[in-house]
Design an enzyme around this catalytic site. Sequence first.
Site, PDB file in Angstrom:
ATOM      1  N   LYS A 182       0.857  -1.178   0.000  1.00  0.00           N
ATOM      2  CA  LYS A 182       0.000   0.000   0.000  1.00  0.00           C
ATOM      3  C   LYS A 182       0.894   1.229   0.000  1.00  0.00           C
ATOM      4  O   LYS A 182       1.665   1.449   0.934  1.00  0.00           O
ATOM      5  CB  LYS A 182      -0.899   0.000   1.233  1.00  0.00           C
ATOM      6  N   LYS A 235      -2.168  -1.554  -3.847  1.00  0.00           N
ATOM      7  CA  LYS A 235      -3.016  -0.368  -3.830  1.00  0.00           C
ATOM      8  C   LYS A 235      -2.192   0.905  -3.919  1.00  0.00           C
ATOM      9  O   LYS A 235      -1.216   1.004  -3.181  1.00  0.00           O
ATOM     10  CB  LYS A 235      -3.798  -0.404  -2.518  1.00  0.00           C
TER      11      LYS A 235
HETATM   12  C1  PBG Z   1      -6.988   3.695   5.386  1.00  0.00           C
HETATM   13  C2  PBG Z   1      -7.591   3.452   4.059  1.00  0.00           C
HETATM   14  C3  PBG Z   1      -7.493   4.356   2.995  1.00  0.00           C
HETATM   15  C4  PBG Z   1      -8.175   3.789   1.928  1.00  0.00           C
HETATM   16  C5  PBG Z   1      -8.695   2.563   2.351  1.00  0.00           C
HETATM   17  N1  PBG Z   1      -8.317   2.366   3.694  1.00  0.00           N
HETATM   18  C6  PBG Z   1      -6.907   5.708   2.885  1.00  0.00           C
HETATM   19  C7  PBG Z   1      -5.628   6.032   3.497  1.00  0.00           C
HETATM   20  O1  PBG Z   1      -4.721   5.219   3.610  1.00  0.00           O
HETATM   21  O2  PBG Z   1      -5.536   7.181   3.891  1.00  0.00           O
HETATM   22  C8  PBG Z   1      -8.274   4.462   0.594  1.00  0.00           C
HETATM   23  C9  PBG Z   1      -9.217   3.934  -0.358  1.00  0.00           C
HETATM   24  C10 PBG Z   1      -9.476   4.793  -1.525  1.00  0.00           C
HETATM   25  O3  PBG Z   1      -8.848   5.843  -1.762  1.00  0.00           O
HETATM   26  O4  PBG Z   1     -10.367   4.382  -2.262  1.00  0.00           O
HETATM   27  N2  PBG Z   1      -6.898   2.662   6.256  1.00  0.00           N
END
Ligand code: PBG
Length: 314
Positions: A182, A235
């Site tokens: 991520k 991601k």
């Molecule tokens: C945080 C989380 C995020 C997303 C899913 N879970 C955002 C972040 O890390 O700030 C983002 C998903 C998206 O942008 O569609 N646990």
Amino acid sequence: MMVRVVVLFAIAYMFGSYLTSHTGEEDAPIGAMPGCYRLGWRHGLLEEVSKARDVGVNSIVLFPKVPDALKTPTGDEAYNENGLVPRAIRLLKDKYPDLVIYTDVALDPYSSDGHDGICREDGVIMNDETVYQLCKQAVAQARAGADVISPSDMMDGRVGAIREALDDEGFQHVSIMSYTAKYASAFYGPFREALDSNPRFGDKKTYQMNPANYREALVEASADEAEGADMLLVKPALPYLDVIRLLRDNSSLPIAAYQVSGEYSMIKAAGVLKMIDEERVMMESLMCLRRAGADVILTYFALQAGRCLCGEKR
Ligand code: PBG
């Protein structure tokens, strides 16, 4: 012990991501994500899931929009067994026992600091204290009936700790989909607006990965595999096709790709302005994720794409 549920291999390759609202019974549109709503936790949610099932999408991910009054520095609402997510899981499982429910594990929706972990006064994210909270959150979700626990927080060692906590509580049959690679991405902007979860200070670069880093994904993948992950996730998705392919070629586990909010909004916005053919670009982007090696796709287009696929078949 690691036990993989059968359902994991039977699922369609398209998932929905649903944002549920704590207070409202009404659906509320999300400004930065045209076509997406914070769903009212009862009727809106049930209706959306029913529409998705009609077009063959039977797996969902839940994200809660928590009111500020329930947010604290340690995010304790995350494991309230009567909190929004456990309630939503029970509601959905009651109505649709065969629905596959993925839950997000991270503190950000519940944190008054807007971070995925607990912050020390000097801004340092406290890894181990956070993992302790995440285990409680995972167990609360499993107890409510979640099928797949999905840690998105990027703390070190959380997959192994959550696996042990689930097993200890008798949830050997509940799977873990780890957000393995991520990245600290600007593509999450619209989602943070939807959840009102922007970090109050700093950024997430001490725990999310540097977008310039390729090999680190392999390091994260081998740690997650060793700790007992059942599925590995990359991601964002489209800008990271090389990472999806890297993990597909280096792991036997199913690989998931998350087409995030910013990716969705870019296609939507250009579609609304008639600059592109939205439907064709949507389907092409999803197909490219498959080509790169994604076995599972998380996308806010799930319903729209499902409809499109059904239309083609008819
Ligand atoms: C945080 C989380 C995020 C997303 C899913 N879970 C955002 C972040 O890390 O700030 C983002 C998903 C998206 O942008 O569609 N646990």
